[in-house]
Design a protein around this motif. Structure first.
Motif, short mmCIF file in Angstrom:
data_model
loop_
_atom_site.label_atom_id
_atom_site.label_comp_id
_atom_site.label_asym_id
_atom_site.label_seq_id
_atom_site.Cartn_x
_atom_site.Cartn_y
_atom_site.Cartn_z
N SER A 59 0.83 -1.21 0.00
CA SER A 59 0.00 0.00 0.00
C SER A 59 0.86 1.26 0.00
CB SER A 59 -0.93 0.00 1.21
OG SER A 59 -1.85 -1.06 1.15
N ILE A 60 1.88 1.27 0.85
CA ILE A 60 2.78 2.43 0.93
C ILE A 60 3.49 2.62 -0.40
CG2 ILE A 60 4.82 3.39 2.06
CD1 ILE A 60 3.95 1.75 4.56
N LYS A 61 3.96 1.53 -0.98
CA LYS A 61 4.68 1.62 -2.25
C LYS A 61 3.77 2.16 -3.36
CE LYS A 61 7.95 -0.96 -5.10
NZ LYS A 61 8.68 -2.25 -5.25
N ALA A 62 2.52 1.68 -3.40
CA ALA A 62 1.58 2.14 -4.41
C ALA A 62 1.26 3.62 -4.23
CB ALA A 62 0.29 1.31 -4.35
N ILE A 63 1.01 4.03 -3.00
CA ILE A 63 0.71 5.44 -2.72
C ILE A 63 1.91 6.32 -3.05
CG2 ILE A 63 0.23 7.09 -0.84
CD1 ILE A 63 -1.47 4.81 0.43
N SER A 64 3.11 5.82 -2.76
CA SER A 64 4.33 6.57 -3.06
C SER A 64 4.48 6.86 -4.54
CB SER A 64 5.56 5.81 -2.56
OG SER A 64 5.56 5.69 -1.16
N GLY A 65 3.99 5.95 -5.38
CA GLY A 65 4.10 6.12 -6.81
C GLY A 65 2.98 6.95 -7.42
N ILE A 66 1.91 7.17 -6.65
CA ILE A 66 0.73 7.88 -7.17
C ILE A 66 0.65 9.32 -6.68
CG2 ILE A 66 -1.80 7.94 -7.09
CD1 ILE A 66 -1.67 4.84 -7.05
N VAL A 67 0.85 9.52 -5.38
CA VAL A 67 0.69 10.85 -4.77
C VAL A 67 1.96 11.67 -5.01
CG1 VAL A 67 0.41 12.10 -2.60
CG2 VAL A 67 -0.95 10.03 -3.05
N LYS A 68 1.80 12.85 -5.55
CA LYS A 68 2.95 13.70 -5.90
C LYS A 68 3.05 14.97 -5.06
CE LYS A 68 3.82 10.81 -9.21
NZ LYS A 68 4.90 9.81 -9.03
N ASP A 69 1.93 15.46 -4.55
CA ASP A 69 1.92 16.77 -3.91
C ASP A 69 2.11 16.74 -2.39
OD1 ASP A 69 1.52 17.91 -6.39
OD2 ASP A 69 -0.67 17.88 -6.21
N SER A 70 2.11 15.57 -1.79
CA SER A 70 2.30 15.44 -0.34
C SER A 70 3.54 14.62 -0.06
CB SER A 70 1.08 14.76 0.31
OG SER A 70 -0.12 15.45 0.04
N VAL A 71 4.16 14.87 1.09
CA VAL A 71 5.25 14.00 1.56
C VAL A 71 4.62 12.67 1.99
CG1 VAL A 71 7.03 13.68 3.32
CG2 VAL A 71 6.64 15.95 2.33
N ILE A 72 5.21 11.56 1.58
CA ILE A 72 4.72 10.24 1.98
C ILE A 72 5.65 9.69 3.06
CG2 ILE A 72 4.06 7.94 1.22
CD1 ILE A 72 2.43 10.24 0.02
N CYS A 73 5.02 9.19 4.11
CA CYS A 73 5.76 8.77 5.30
C CYS A 73 5.43 7.32 5.64
CB CYS A 73 5.40 9.70 6.47
SG CYS A 73 6.14 9.25 8.05
N SER A 74 6.40 6.59 6.14
CA SER A 74 6.17 5.25 6.69
C SER A 74 6.70 5.21 8.11
CB SER A 74 6.86 4.17 5.86
OG SER A 74 6.75 2.90 6.51
#
Length: 514
Positions: A59-74
């Motif tokens: 899920s994190i990997k998929a979101i990381s590849g889709i969302v561009k305008d927010s910082v993605i955190c794990s």
């Protein structure tokens, strides 16, 4: 008044919010919520805990590849394995953050970690040092910070900042904080730690005493925090977390006092609230601040008279400001595909292909033949059903007939598929829903325990679809199943089968607490 500083909004609905029993989400559901958070212009999205399960990692990997305008955190525990796993999941992200934590209270160190303070200190330092190999954006949290020794907190936080932590999150993990005390504790930390100015300070509060929002705002005003960690609808384990919609609208509505800027598009708050509620099955209470059904309702004659004369007599903010509007176009059976697709765009619902749009439109037409007006909530529900239907399902609803009569025991006959093969079963019960569940169980024999059966009207009026949540438990695993239909017995059958599908999943969750 000085120029307003910005408050960073860090949303953890997909991580801490998901730790509510029964609130676990599929990858596709997480992606839908992440897209809505991006649409709302959330600064940081904590997408999950990569080391917890393969599902969370994906899920994190998929979101990381889709969302561009927010910082993605794990999230990750303070060990190399967790941190490396987080870095791998975050690899596709344009902007990434690793959030590592370790408990610092005497109670947690002794009873849970079975480590000495010196051991915790060294592990925290090494964790931040290791994480810096993967990104310059590192957040560190002292778990159960509000019950930790101040001298030890100063020592460990100074060390992790020196190692490169760029955000320090003061976690009130068990909701123990009281606003003035919590704010002053954070203020004292920042004053005593020599390099405190090298990091952004954050607040993460739980709502066990009903003070999460108040504690968060005290952390900002008294303690000098410039990041607030929160969830949509205040979702979270136990009594929940700081509610994003409440802190955002407090900062906006009382800017005369707080004098801070937030980058959130507040008109996306209600759509986000409805999406999270629909996906998790956690209904929003009617009198919930900002997003509750009664948040902008006025029953008192005196209040109504005042509103008619001057809106601000009884409203401190406008319903439109948070995404509610009384002038929405209602779709119906004569509405075309373009109008339907435009409404999907307006609601922030992105379908991946024209085939998915066409399938959702077909379901929309079928629903429009059964009820005259289709509201936004109906569209959100039917799209969710459509997306679930594409996921790997063992059980799938086909049809249902049932009979109930005063003085007679209700009977239900259901047809549903099991791995593509149809099964037919009958059952009796105390009511039509009980009979339907018994009919399903006569075939599946799941042995699951029903913890919650909840029915909510998706919209107003007797034509409204019923949205049913069934929460099942088996072998310590708790899942939510959701079904919607104008016939609430059919909705109940769909919800029960949905929950059974989730129980079939082999993925497991590890739930660290922050």
């Amino acid at each position: 008044m000085t120029a307003a500083e910005k408050i960073i909004i860090f949303d953890t609905t997909l991580r801490d919010g998901e730790q509510s029993p029964g609130a676990s989400m599929t990858k596709d559901e997480k992606i839908r919520i992440a897209k809505q958070l991006e649409r709302m212009r959330v600064d940081v999205i904590e997408a999950g805990f990569a080391a917890a399960s393969q599902g969370d990692f994906e899920s994190i990997k998929a979101i990381s590849g889709i969302v561009k305008d927010s910082v993605i955190c794990s999230l990750s525990r303070a060990n190399d394995r967790d941190i490396a796993r987080a870095a791998e999941a975050l690899a596709p992200a344009e902007r990434k953050r690793i959030h590592t934590f370790i408990a610092t209270s005497p109670l947690h160190m002794e009873k849970k970690l079975r480590m000495t303070p010196d051991q915790v200190f060294e592990q925290a330092r090494q964790a931040v040092r290791f994480a810096r190999q993967f990104t310059d954006d590192i957040e560190f949290s002292p778990e159960d910070g509000s019950r930790s020794d101040m001298d030890f907190l100063c020592r460990i936080l100074e060390a992790v900042i020196a190692e490169g932590a760029t955000t320090i999150n003061f976690a009130d993990t068990v909701g123990y904080g009281v606003p003035e005390l919590y704010g002053n504790m954070l203020k004292n930390l920042r004053e005593r730690i020599p390099n405190s100015d090298k990091a952004v300070w954050s607040v993460h509060c739980h709502n066990d005493l009903g003070m999460a929002v108040a504690n968060s705002l005290a952390g900002v005003m008294i303690g000098g925090a410039r990041q607030i960690e929160c969830t949509i609808n205040g979702l979270g384990e136990r009594a929940g977390n700081t509610a994003l919609e409440e802190v955002v609208m407090a900062l906006r509505t009382r800017k005369d006092y707080f004098n801070f800027e937030v980058g959130i598009d507040a008109t996306q708050i209600v759509p986000a609230s409805k999406l999270v509620s629909q996906i998790t099955g956690f209904a929003v209470q009617p009198n919930k601040a900002i997003v509750g059904a009664n948040a902008f309702a006025h029953a008192s004659g005196i209040h109504q008279d005042g509103i008619l004369k001057a809106r601000d007599t009884y409203e401190i903010m406008r319903a439109e400001d948070v995404g509610l509007s009384a002038n929405k176009i209602v779709l119906g059976k004569l509405s075309g595909r373009n109008a339907f697709k435009q409404r999907l765009d307006d609601l922030g619902i992105g379908l991946d292909s024209e085939a998915e749009v066409n399938a959702a439109f077909t379901r929309f037409k079928e629903l429009a033949d059964r009820k005259s007006d289709i509201f936004d909530e109906d569209i959100i529900s039917l799209v969710s059903d459509e997306q679930q239907s594409h996921e790997k399902e063992c059980y799938r609803f086909v049809s249902l007939s049932q009979h109930s009569e005063t003085g007679e025991r209700p009977v239900a006959k259901i047809v549903f598929s099991i791995d593509g093969k149809e099964a037919v079963s009958e059952g009796q019960g105390n009511g039509p829903v009980d009979a339907t569940v018994n009919a399903i169980e006569s075939v599946t024999q799941s042995g699951a325990e029903l913890l919650l059966f909840s029915v909510n009207a998706i919209t107003t009026g007797t034509q409204s679809q019923g949205e049913v949540t069934m929460r099942l438990s088996r072998a310590g695993r708790i899942v939510n199943g959701i079904g919607a239909d104008p016939d609430i017995v059919v909705a109940s059958a769909k919800a029960y089968l949905s929950a059974l599908n989730k129980l079939q999943s082999k993925s497991e969750k590890l739930n660290p607490q922050l």
